[in-house]
Design a protein around this motif. Sequence first.
Motif, PDB file in Angstrom:
ATOM      1  N   LYS A   1      57.017  51.280  43.854  1.00 61.51           N
ATOM      2  CA  LYS A   1      57.604  52.113  44.906  1.00 61.51           C
ATOM      3  C   LYS A   1      58.323  51.272  45.955  1.00 61.51           C
ATOM      4  N   ALA A   2      58.618  50.042  45.593  1.00 60.81           N
ATOM      5  CA  ALA A   2      59.197  49.116  46.574  1.00 60.81           C
ATOM      6  C   ALA A   2      60.542  49.623  47.083  1.00 60.81           C
ATOM      7  N   ASP A   3      60.732  49.446  48.345  1.00 55.63           N
ATOM      8  CA  ASP A   3      62.002  49.778  48.979  1.00 55.63           C
ATOM      9  C   ASP A   3      62.747  48.481  49.220  1.00 55.63           C
ATOM     10  N   PRO A   4      63.906  48.293  48.606  1.00 59.23           N
ATOM     11  CA  PRO A   4      64.611  47.024  48.753  1.00 59.23           C
ATOM     12  C   PRO A   4      64.994  46.711  50.199  1.00 59.23           C
ATOM     13  N   GLY A   5      64.960  47.703  51.077  1.00 58.90           N
ATOM     14  CA  GLY A   5      65.288  47.450  52.469  1.00 58.90           C
ATOM     15  C   GLY A   5      64.143  46.810  53.246  1.00 58.90           C
ATOM     16  N   TYR A   6      62.941  46.740  52.630  1.00 59.45           N
ATOM     17  CA  TYR A   6      61.780  46.210  53.321  1.00 59.45           C
ATOM     18  C   TYR A   6      61.346  44.897  52.681  1.00 59.45           C
ATOM     19  N   PRO A   7      60.851  43.954  53.479  1.00 56.58           N
ATOM     20  CA  PRO A   7      60.330  42.720  52.892  1.00 56.58           C
ATOM     21  C   PRO A   7      59.028  42.988  52.155  1.00 56.58           C
ATOM     22  N   ALA A   8      58.704  42.149  51.207  1.00 55.59           N
ATOM     23  CA  ALA A   8      57.442  42.285  50.486  1.00 55.59           C
ATOM     24  C   ALA A   8      56.301  41.945  51.433  1.00 55.59           C
ATOM     25  N   GLY A   9      55.349  42.852  51.594  1.00 59.11           N
ATOM     26  CA  GLY A   9      54.226  42.613  52.487  1.00 59.11           C
ATOM     27  C   GLY A   9      52.994  42.187  51.733  1.00 59.11           C
ATOM     28  N   ILE A  10      51.914  41.869  52.468  1.00 57.00           N
ATOM     29  CA  ILE A  10      50.677  41.436  51.822  1.00 57.00           C
ATOM     30  C   ILE A  10      49.843  42.628  51.381  1.00 57.00           C
ATOM     31  N   GLY A  11      50.219  43.851  51.776  1.00 61.58           N
ATOM     32  CA  GLY A  11      49.510  45.037  51.337  1.00 61.58           C
ATOM     33  C   GLY A  11      48.467  45.490  52.340  1.00 61.58           C
ATOM     34  N   MET A  12      48.147  46.785  52.295  1.00 66.10           N
ATOM     35  CA  MET A  12      47.218  47.386  53.244  1.00 66.10           C
ATOM     36  C   MET A  12      45.824  46.789  53.132  1.00 66.10           C
ATOM     37  N   GLN A  13      45.350  46.540  51.922  1.00 65.89           N
ATOM     38  CA  GLN A  13      44.004  46.006  51.736  1.00 65.89           C
ATOM     39  C   GLN A  13      43.862  44.625  52.379  1.00 65.89           C
ATOM     40  N   ASN A  14      44.805  43.747  52.115  1.00 60.06           N
ATOM     41  CA  ASN A  14      44.739  42.410  52.698  1.00 60.06           C
ATOM     42  C   ASN A  14      44.925  42.455  54.207  1.00 60.06           C
ATOM     43  N   ALA A  15      45.734  43.406  54.693  1.00 59.57           N
ATOM     44  CA  ALA A  15      45.899  43.552  56.141  1.00 59.57           C
ATOM     45  C   ALA A  15      44.559  43.880  56.795  1.00 59.57           C
ATOM     46  N   LEU A  16      43.763  44.734  56.168  1.00 61.94           N
ATOM     47  CA  LEU A  16      42.444  45.071  56.707  1.00 61.94           C
ATOM     48  C   LEU A  16      41.515  43.859  56.701  1.00 61.94           C
ATOM     49  N   TYR A  17      41.601  43.017  55.679  1.00 63.08           N
ATOM     50  CA  TYR A  17      40.817  41.781  55.656  1.00 63.08           C
ATOM     51  C   TYR A  17      41.201  40.868  56.816  1.00 63.08           C
ATOM     52  N   VAL A  18      42.502  40.756  57.061  1.00 64.38           N
ATOM     53  CA  VAL A  18      42.979  39.905  58.162  1.00 64.38           C
ATOM     54  C   VAL A  18      42.459  40.431  59.503  1.00 64.38           C
ATOM     55  N   LEU A  19      42.522  41.750  59.694  1.00 66.54           N
ATOM     56  CA  LEU A  19      42.044  42.333  60.946  1.00 66.54           C
ATOM     57  C   LEU A  19      40.542  42.117  61.117  1.00 66.54           C
ATOM     58  N   ALA A  20      39.784  42.178  60.043  1.00 68.59           N
ATOM     59  CA  ALA A  20      38.345  41.907  60.116  1.00 68.59           C
ATOM     60  C   ALA A  20      38.085  40.468  60.559  1.00 68.59           C
ATOM     61  N   ALA A  21      38.849  39.517  60.009  1.00 69.24           N
ATOM     62  CA  ALA A  21      38.691  38.113  60.403  1.00 69.24           C
ATOM     63  C   ALA A  21      39.028  37.910  61.877  1.00 69.24           C
ATOM     64  N   ILE A  22      40.046  38.607  62.360  1.00 64.17           N
ATOM     65  CA  ILE A  22      40.433  38.510  63.774  1.00 64.17           C
ATOM     66  C   ILE A  22      39.295  38.997  64.669  1.00 64.17           C
ATOM     67  N   ASN A  23      38.604  40.055  64.260  1.00 69.95           N
ATOM     68  CA  ASN A  23      37.475  40.557  65.038  1.00 69.95           C
ATOM     69  C   ASN A  23      36.334  39.549  65.086  1.00 69.95           C
ATOM     70  N   VAL A  24      36.118  38.822  64.009  1.00 70.16           N
ATOM     71  CA  VAL A  24      35.069  37.786  63.989  1.00 70.16           C
ATOM     72  C   VAL A  24      35.384  36.701  65.022  1.00 70.16           C
ATOM     73  N   ILE A  25      36.634  36.285  65.072  1.00 72.49           N
ATOM     74  CA  ILE A  25      37.032  35.259  66.051  1.00 72.49           C
ATOM     75  C   ILE A  25      36.825  35.780  67.475  1.00 72.49           C
ATOM     76  N   GLY A  26      37.209  37.049  67.712  1.00 71.33           N
ATOM     77  CA  GLY A  26      37.001  37.650  69.026  1.00 71.33           C
ATOM     78  C   GLY A  26      35.535  37.683  69.426  1.00 71.33           C
ATOM     79  N   PHE A  27      34.641  37.913  68.465  1.00 67.67           N
ATOM     80  CA  PHE A  27      33.198  37.920  68.717  1.00 67.67           C
ATOM     81  C   PHE A  27      32.768  36.600  69.357  1.00 67.67           C
TER      82      PHE A  27
END
Length: 535
Positions: A477-503
Amino acid sequence: MAAEDQQSSIMEVKDQQNEVLSMLDTAKTQLYHLKAVVISGMGFFTDSYDLFCISLVTKLLGRIYYHVPGSSKPGSLPPSVACAVNGVALCGTLAGQLFFGWLGDKLGRKRVYGLTLMLMVGCSICSGLSFGNSPTTVMATLCFFRFWLGFGIGGDYPLSATIMAEYSNKKNRGAFIASVFAMQGFGILAGGLVTLVISSIFRALYHAEPYSVDPLGSTVPQADYVWRIILMFGAVPAALTFYSRMKMPETPRYTALVAKDQNKACQDMAKVLNLEIKEQSQDNKSSSFGLFSKEFLRRHGKHLLGSAMCWLLLDIAYYSQNLFQKDIFSAVGWLPSASSMSALDELYKIAKAQTLIALCGTIPGYWVTVVLIDRIGRLAIQLIGFFFMTVFMLALAAPYHHWIRPENNIGFIVMYALTFFFANFGPNATTFVVPVEIFPARFRSTCHGISAAAGKLGAIIGAFGFLYAAQNQDPAKADPGYPAGIGMQNALYVLAAINVIGFFFTFLVPESKGKSLEEMSRENEVEVEEQSSIV
């Protein structure tokens, strides 16, 4: 002998000043406390409405201005335009927090307070009146006014927090400041409700056929009025509180500790406490160490680093979730595909989803904080929040492909709402409260502005980074107008890691529960040392 007399005079003035400030610390909750919460809180109601209502209308903007004639797909904002529309107000907010935070310490809280509200009212209206002969010029005009809207909103952060803190008693100060910030939840809710009402009215008046049947008819011309009305509504609550803001006296702490006018401080206190307070001796000496001096860094450098980093890390996660709720809901199938709905139907469903999240997760989290912050403390709430935000984001990310199945998406939304609950019963509230309690009065607004600006830098990272991260999860379903992203699942992993650092950064800031502002900032200790060295 003269030196002893001078020292005696200094200590007498200091004792009088401490007596005046202790009256504020020990005052029972009175009507002026509640008035200050309402007046300051309505500013935050407006702030959150203005910042988050844009996320409701971005898909509508794409359908109105970027539909390709002859295409069977709904129009959407190009990536660069979507980034600008979503993020430009945050850039303005960052600049406003730094500028008005500094100005509030230089000129006084009250003198600057009305200016921020005037900016918010004017730019809310102008945002809705954005004009141009092409989609590009309309979006450019919108971004211009939203930058200056954000600039005014930015000023409201340090000034509202400082005014509320300096009016409060030490027993309930956390609850008062958190109550001001909790109005943000009602602002988000109001954005959803206003959008529901406006879209419902226009759906009834100008009903369009489903997009798949009539691509052009699905976005009625009158839809252009919808997003404009939604944006302009933000001027209403701000305008209603303008007179009340102008009638508020300057905070006695600013007058006594920064302006060094003891008599004026007594007059201001007499107004708010309804007491007869005798005039005090004058002390016009000013403390010498400055912001970012070696003495400041020795005493408060670690605290400023901790408060700024916690706010930055929190806002990366919080604004990623808030500004792109519609994309997350679409990704897990809670919202139908755009091609199956008219533009107004899509707007209605997006607003309905945001309203439910606000009611079930956002608002309860804020008010649980208000109830508990002076009982269990700021740091405990912040640590609890960061911990459970991490837990629920990992619980969403690890079995992500389980959650995106249509039969499981309600479970995803429940888990997602819990991350909002623990953001607001957690660091989203405490990062606002703590910076205004731990720094000296002459730097209080500036340091809160610096911490808040760090948060908005995190929000900008979250807004732009999440937009990139979530693109093209499914290559088919890729849209050629958008850059390839890391995906929603990996984005949630990144946000979880950011919360650990904030802790872990939380441990750099001190606990302020039950302590006076002067005790936390070591203001009297600093001034006594300086006066001793002079004598």
